[in-house]
Each structure stands twice: as structure tokens, then as C-alpha cells.
Design a protein around this motif. Structure first.
Motif, PDB file in Angstrom:
ATOM      1  N   ARG A   2       0.838  -1.214   0.000  1.00  0.00           N
ATOM      2  CA  ARG A   2       0.000   0.000   0.000  1.00  0.00           C
ATOM      3  C   ARG A   2       0.871   1.260   0.000  1.00  0.00           C
ATOM      4  N   LYS A  55      -0.635  -2.814  -7.472  1.00  0.00           N
ATOM      5  CA  LYS A  55      -1.998  -2.265  -7.447  1.00  0.00           C
ATOM      6  C   LYS A  55      -2.967  -3.098  -8.294  1.00  0.00           C
ATOM      7  N   ARG A 109      -4.220   6.504   6.750  1.00  0.00           N
ATOM      8  CA  ARG A 109      -3.334   6.493   5.590  1.00  0.00           C
ATOM      9  C   ARG A 109      -1.882   6.698   6.002  1.00  0.00           C
ATOM     10  N   ARG A 139      -9.966   1.218   2.670  1.00  0.00           N
ATOM     11  CA  ARG A 139      -9.092   0.564   1.701  1.00  0.00           C
ATOM     12  C   ARG A 139      -9.870   0.220   0.429  1.00  0.00           C
TER      13      ARG A 139
END
Ligand code: AP5
Ligand code: MG
Ligand code: ZN
Length: 216
Positions: free
Chosen positions: A36, A50, A131, A160
Motif C-alpha cells: 500500500r 496495485k 493512511r 481501503r
């Protein structure tokens, strides 16, 4: 102490790891968090990861194994580590065993946080996360005092991308197909320790902590 946290998406690996870090001062290595961060930073790794993460699929073993090996070689892992979300395939587990053996080390325990699949979809779709520092919240449980602002660091609390119902369903299927076999794998090696994760976070942690104390 060299520990692996094993469990389905939403079982509470990250939640338990945060507490373990406070008490045992071990580095928390979450491959999901590493990916992430790479996505947020827009690195080539992030761009590759991703595609898989958004679909709820696994990032290829070659990529993931390389990252973990590099991380385990860092000096802060010398006294031990908590691996969260790795390994999650048999080739990853084999690679971890080989890498540790080459360093003259071995796992002390694989802690399975066991939660029935019926509870997982609700946990995941109601999860929120910071985050910046990664702190985990839940709309059905603990939320920050000020909406969308992390109590710990002031960072943005968000949902998320892979916590949508559709992606969660695929993540659970991928877990069953690829990661569940590791339960038997580590049982055969005599490393598996199972904790009932379908209870209050504090009760789950009491068992996790007792287990770690019994190892040290
Ligand atoms: P990753 O980030 O590892 O996700 P995951 O394994 O799906 O696990 P989660 O982080 O969703 O769940 P968790 O067990 O940490 O639960 P949490 O504590 O947050 O991986 C994401 C993606 O990255 C993968 O899909 C894949 O694409 C890629 N990836 C990562 N590692 C990889 C690898 N090794 N190989 C290939 N690809 C990889 O808790 C969940 C929610 O439940 C929270 O809201 C929490 O507050 C709540 N909760 C926790 N405990 C309790 C409790 N006891 N009671 C009630 N609610 C609780
Ligand atoms: Mg997690
Ligand atoms: Zn934060």
C-alpha cells in the motif's frame, strides 16, 4: 522471537500485531502495508502491485518473496520480527524457511488467528484505516474522535480500495485456495499455535501475549 501471524483477510492480524509491537518491541512486517505504501508513493512496485490488490488477487510470489527477504536482512530484524500477511502460498513458506535457515535462524511460532468466514465480510467492509500510521478502525467498533482524522497521528482515515464487498469476496476465495493449506503445512512442522480470534480484541490479545511469553 520470529513469529508469523496467519489468518484470513479480516481475522485481525494487523490489529493484534499493533499490540504485539507495543509489548514486545518487535518490527511488524506487513506485506500488505508495504504494497500500500508503494502504491501511495507511485513506485514501479506500487504500480505492479496495485493491479493485483484492486482485484483481490495475490501479487506474484517472485516479487513478494524478494521484498520480504530484503526486509528480513535489515538490522532491526536481528532480535526478531512479526510477519503479517506473509507467507500466504506454499512457495512463499518454502522460501521463508530457506531464507531463515541461510541466516541460521528459524521460526518460533506461527500464530493462526482463527475466525469463522461468516464474520469476515462485515469486519472488512466496516474497516477504516489511517493512511499515515496505519492505525485500524471500524465503523462497528472503535472510530476516531474527530471524523476521518486519526487519533494517533492526525492522518486521514480512509477505506481501503480492496474492502468493497466484491473484492472482499474474491480475497476470501483466494485465501481458501492459496493460504489455508499453510495451516496444515505449519502444523506438520510443529509450529502452529491457534488462537480463537472470534472474541473481543482484548481477549484475543490476552491469548496471543500468553503464547509469546511462553516462547521467550
Ligand atoms: P493484506 O493487507 O495483508 O490484507 P489481508 O490479508 O487480506 O488482511 P487484512 O489486512 O484485510 O486483515 P487483518 O487480518 O489484518 O485484519 P485487521 O486487523 O485489519 O493484503 C492486501 C493485499 O496485498 C492482498 O490481497 C494481496 O493483493 C497483497 N498481498 C499482501 N501480502 C501478500 C503476499 N504475501 N503475497 C501476495 N500478495 C500479497 O481487522 C479487520 C477489521 O476487523 C478491522 O476493522 C478491525 O477493527 C476489526 N477487528 C479486528 N479484530 C476484531 C475482533 N476481535 N472483533 C471484532 N472486530 C475486529
Ligand atoms: Mg492487515
Ligand atoms: Zn494515524
Amino acid at each position: 522471537m520470529n513469529i508469523v501471524l496467519l489468518g484470513a483477510p479480516g481475522a485481525g492480524k494487523g490489529t493484534q500485531a499493533a499490540r504485539m509491537v507495543e509489548e514486545f518491541a518487535l518490527p511488524h512486517i506487513s506485506t500488505g502495508d508495504i504494497f500500500r505504501k508503494a502504491v501511495a508513493d507511485g513506485t514501479p512496485l506500487g504500480l505492479e502491485a496495485k493491479r493485483y490488490m484492486d482485484a483481490g488477487e495475490l501479487v506474484p510470489d517472485e516479487v513478494t518473496i524478494g521484498i520480504v527477504k530484503e526486509r528480513l536482512a535489515q538490522p532491526d530484524c536481528e532480535a526478531g520480527f512479526i510477519l503479517d500477511g506473509f507467507p500466504r502460498t506454499v512457495p512463499q513458506a518454502d522460501a521463508l524457511g530457506t531464507a531463515l535457515a541461510s541466516m541460521g535462524r528459524a521460526l518460533d511460532a506461527v500464530v493462526l488467528v482463527d475466525v469463522p468466514s461468516s464474520a469476515l465480510v462485515a469486519r472488512l467492509t466496516s474497516r477504516r484505516q489511517c493512511r499515515v500510521c496505519g492505525r485500524i478502525y471500524n465503523t462497528m467498533g472503535e472510530m476516531p474522535a474527530k471524523a476521518d482524522v486519526c487519533d494517533s497521528c492526525g492522518g486521514e482515515v480512509y477505506q481501503r480500495a480492496d474492502d468493497s464487498v466484491e473484492t472482499v469476496t474474491n480475497r476470501l476465495a483466494v485465501y481458501e485456495a492459496n493460504t489455508q493449506p499453510l495451516i496444515e503445512y505449519y502444523r506438520e512442522l510443529g509450529l502452529l499455535r491457534t488462537v480463537d480470534g472470534d472474541r473481543d480484541v482484548d481477549d484475543v490479545y490476552a491469548d496471543v501475549a500468553a503464547l509469546l511469553h511462553s516462547l521467550s
